[in-house]
Scaffold this active site. Structure first.
Site, mmCIF file in Angstrom:
data_model
loop_
_atom_site.group_PDB
_atom_site.id
_atom_site.type_symbol
_atom_site.label_atom_id
_atom_site.label_comp_id
_atom_site.label_asym_id
_atom_site.label_seq_id
_atom_site.Cartn_x
_atom_site.Cartn_y
_atom_site.Cartn_z
ATOM 1 N N ARG A 147 40.641 -54.876 14.166
ATOM 2 C CA ARG A 147 40.327 -54.229 15.450
ATOM 3 C C ARG A 147 39.048 -54.864 15.993
ATOM 4 O O ARG A 147 38.034 -54.906 15.303
ATOM 5 C CB ARG A 147 40.159 -52.705 15.273
ATOM 6 C CG ARG A 147 41.442 -52.016 14.780
ATOM 7 C CD ARG A 147 41.357 -50.498 14.918
ATOM 8 N NE ARG A 147 41.435 -50.075 16.300
ATOM 9 C CZ ARG A 147 41.184 -48.823 16.709
ATOM 10 N NH1 ARG A 147 40.818 -47.907 15.828
ATOM 11 N NH2 ARG A 147 41.281 -48.501 17.976
ATOM 12 N N GLY B 248 37.698 -44.758 14.132
ATOM 13 C CA GLY B 248 36.331 -44.348 14.436
ATOM 14 C C GLY B 248 35.401 -45.451 13.940
ATOM 15 O O GLY B 248 35.550 -45.933 12.809
ATOM 16 N N ALA B 249 34.456 -45.854 14.797
ATOM 17 C CA ALA B 249 33.682 -47.068 14.519
ATOM 18 C C ALA B 249 32.984 -47.079 13.147
ATOM 19 O O ALA B 249 33.201 -48.005 12.349
ATOM 20 C CB ALA B 249 32.683 -47.294 15.651
ATOM 21 N N LYS C 68 35.973 -44.851 23.576
ATOM 22 C CA LYS C 68 37.392 -44.581 23.833
ATOM 23 C C LYS C 68 37.717 -44.554 25.316
ATOM 24 O O LYS C 68 36.953 -44.026 26.121
ATOM 25 C CB LYS C 68 37.733 -43.234 23.179
ATOM 26 C CG LYS C 68 39.144 -42.767 23.312
ATOM 27 C CD LYS C 68 40.184 -43.796 22.932
ATOM 28 C CE LYS C 68 40.001 -44.358 21.543
ATOM 29 N NZ LYS C 68 40.823 -45.601 21.313
ATOM 30 N N ASP D 178 31.642 -47.279 20.289
ATOM 31 C CA ASP D 178 32.196 -48.341 19.435
ATOM 32 C C ASP D 178 31.318 -49.583 19.428
ATOM 33 O O ASP D 178 31.284 -50.327 18.454
ATOM 34 C CB ASP D 178 33.619 -48.682 19.868
ATOM 35 C CG ASP D 178 34.539 -47.549 19.487
ATOM 36 O OD1 ASP D 178 34.651 -46.583 20.267
ATOM 37 O OD2 ASP D 178 35.089 -47.588 18.371
ATOM 38 N N GLN E 114 43.173 -38.239 20.033
ATOM 39 C CA GLN E 114 42.170 -37.991 18.985
ATOM 40 C C GLN E 114 41.434 -36.674 19.218
ATOM 41 O O GLN E 114 41.001 -36.004 18.272
ATOM 42 C CB GLN E 114 41.141 -39.136 18.925
ATOM 43 C CG GLN E 114 41.667 -40.439 18.376
ATOM 44 C CD GLN E 114 42.180 -41.364 19.458
ATOM 45 O OE1 GLN E 114 42.639 -40.916 20.510
ATOM 46 N NE2 GLN E 114 42.128 -42.658 19.229
HETATM 47 O O1 MRU Z 1 40.511 -45.874 18.597
HETATM 48 P P1 MRU Z 1 39.574 -45.017 17.785
HETATM 49 O O2 MRU Z 1 40.127 -43.670 17.475
HETATM 50 O O3 MRU Z 1 39.058 -45.751 16.579
HETATM 51 O O4 MRU Z 1 38.339 -44.803 18.766
HETATM 52 C C1 MRU Z 1 37.264 -44.016 18.317
HETATM 53 C C2 MRU Z 1 36.213 -43.841 19.342
HETATM 54 O O5 MRU Z 1 36.268 -44.360 20.434
HETATM 55 C C3 MRU Z 1 35.003 -43.053 18.901
HETATM 56 O O6 MRU Z 1 34.469 -42.333 19.961
HETATM 57 C C4 MRU Z 1 33.942 -44.046 18.383
HETATM 58 O O7 MRU Z 1 34.499 -44.911 17.454
HETATM 59 C C5 MRU Z 1 32.780 -43.357 17.802
HETATM 60 S S1 MRU Z 1 33.131 -42.632 16.246
HETATM 61 C C6 MRU Z 1 31.714 -41.953 15.639
#
Ligand code: MRU
Length: 362
Positions: free
Chosen positions: A105, A61-62, A263, A252, A211
């Site tokens: 990442r 999550g970002a 995502k 992100d 997720q």
């Molecule tokens: O690959 P992830 O699980 O890190 O991807 C997360 C997402 O795409 C979330 O929607 C995004 O990071 C927003 S979190 C507040």
């Protein structure tokens, strides 16, 4: 890394869920790869362990990986503080670890934003290693607390776009697990639910890492918010059945023109929402907006291992010898986004102007 079982922490937030915590021993990460089957915390003691945890998505999550990156720098500082390095040598070693954390990442800009904030501390005048460690620790804690505050404000602003008794569809997990606490898209859900318990929340399962199924349903159930799980390919059918009044997702990286990486599958959802006239909102703190990047086609998109789509629980689910394409994120063009809900309010199109204004008013 040590796994330690622990009950969920009491929190002053209106969510019981907490993804990460800095302690004297290290950083406790709620192992998001194990949820919802097991609620276990892993103690991260070094910057290298933190980099591995980000890469393997123990923390994800970002905003959460931004905070994890900042805490990784603190772990680095702690390690070098315990040696007899000079201040300059210690600073250079910490920078090396920060570069390693940055390699984990590529898509979520929050990681690079948080590391840049830590670099500003490394550049500030300090006289002894102990002072540097204190300042880095203070900065990382501040990044964490400010993210929680931003999520609470996002929730407040976002609740206004959720009509009475609305059906809300979300994708992936943009909740307390993905942030310092409370969540962005799920912050909107939490705030809307606090005002109106008749809203209906739908969570996409979010192939391939699930997720939505594993994390979003878990954290909403933890907080007593009813949620209905659907597979990713059901959103068109749900909208045809008029069960969705608003879509809210996280982000992100948002570029200066409003294009939004989130995502994989978010773009499909935006197109379906557009076809049905359902407003599609993005909820994110300013730390997710990359105001220096002009358009979404410039965003680096992470590609992950083909194992994520070729297997379920280690079992192969396709013919041997097929090819794979597994981008972790896609980019939704700004023209499909009704508003970007931030801690400073809701930015509306044209985003070039509204986002720039958010930054100039900062
Ligand atoms: O690959 P992830 O699980 O890190 O991807 C997360 C997402 O795409 C979330 O929607 C995004 O990071 C927003 S979190 C507040």
């Amino acid at each position: 890394m040590n796994a330690i079982e622990k009950s969920l922490p009491d929190s002053s937030l209106s969510s019981r869920v907490q993804a990460l915590e800095l302690t004297a021993e290290g950083v406790n990460l709620l192992d998001q790869t194990a949820l919802p089957l097991s609620v276990s915390y892993i103690l991260i003691r070094t910057a290298q362990e933190m980099a591995d945890a980000i890469e393997t998505m123990l923390v994800r999550g970002a905003p959460a990986i931004g905070i994890a990156g900042a805490y990784g720098v603190v772990l680095s500082a702690r390690a070098y503080f315990a040696t007899d390095l000079s201040l300059d040598e210690m600073t250079e070693k910490i920078r090396q670890d920060a570069r390693m954390l940055a390699q984990t990442r590529p898509t979520a800009v929050n990681l690079f934003w948080a590391l840049a904030e830590m670099e500003k501390v490394l550049q500030s005048p300090v006289s002894i290693p102990a002072e540097l460690l204190d300042r880095l620790t203070e900065k990382a804690r501040q990044i964490h607390q400010e993210d929680i505050n931003a999520c609470l404000s996002i929730g407040k602003h976002g609740a206004a776009v959720v009509p009475q008794g609305a059906g809300i569809l979300t994708h992936c997990n943009a909740g307390a697990l993905a942030t310092g606490g409370y969540g962005t898209a799920l912050g909107v859900v939490r705030s809307a639910f606090a005002q109106d318990a008749t809203i209906q929340v739908f969570a996409d399962e979010t192939r391939p890492r699930l997720q939505g199924a594993r994390l979003t349903t878990w954290e909403l159930v933890e907080d007593g918010i009813p949620v209905t799980l659907v597979t990713d390919n059901m959103s068109g059918s749900l909208m045809q059945a008029k069960k969705v009044d608003v879509v809210v997702v996280g982000a992100d990286r948002i570029t200066a023109n409003g294009d939004t990486a989130n995502k994989i599958g978010t773009y499909n959802l935006a197109l379906i929402a557009h076809a049905h006239g359902v407003p599609f909102y993005v909820a994110a703190p300013l730390s997710t907006i990359d105001i220096t990047m002009e358009t979404g086609d410039l965003i680096p998109i992470e590609e992950r291992s083909s194992d994520e789509i070729s297997t379920v629980n280690g079992e192969l689910l396709c013919a041997k010898g097929v090819n794979f394409f597994n981008p972790a994120f896609d980019v939704t063009p700004a023209k499909y986004i009704a508003g970007i809900i931030t801690e400073k309010g809701i930015a509306r199109p044209p985003y070039q102007e509204s986002l720039a204004k958010l930054f100039s008013d900062k």
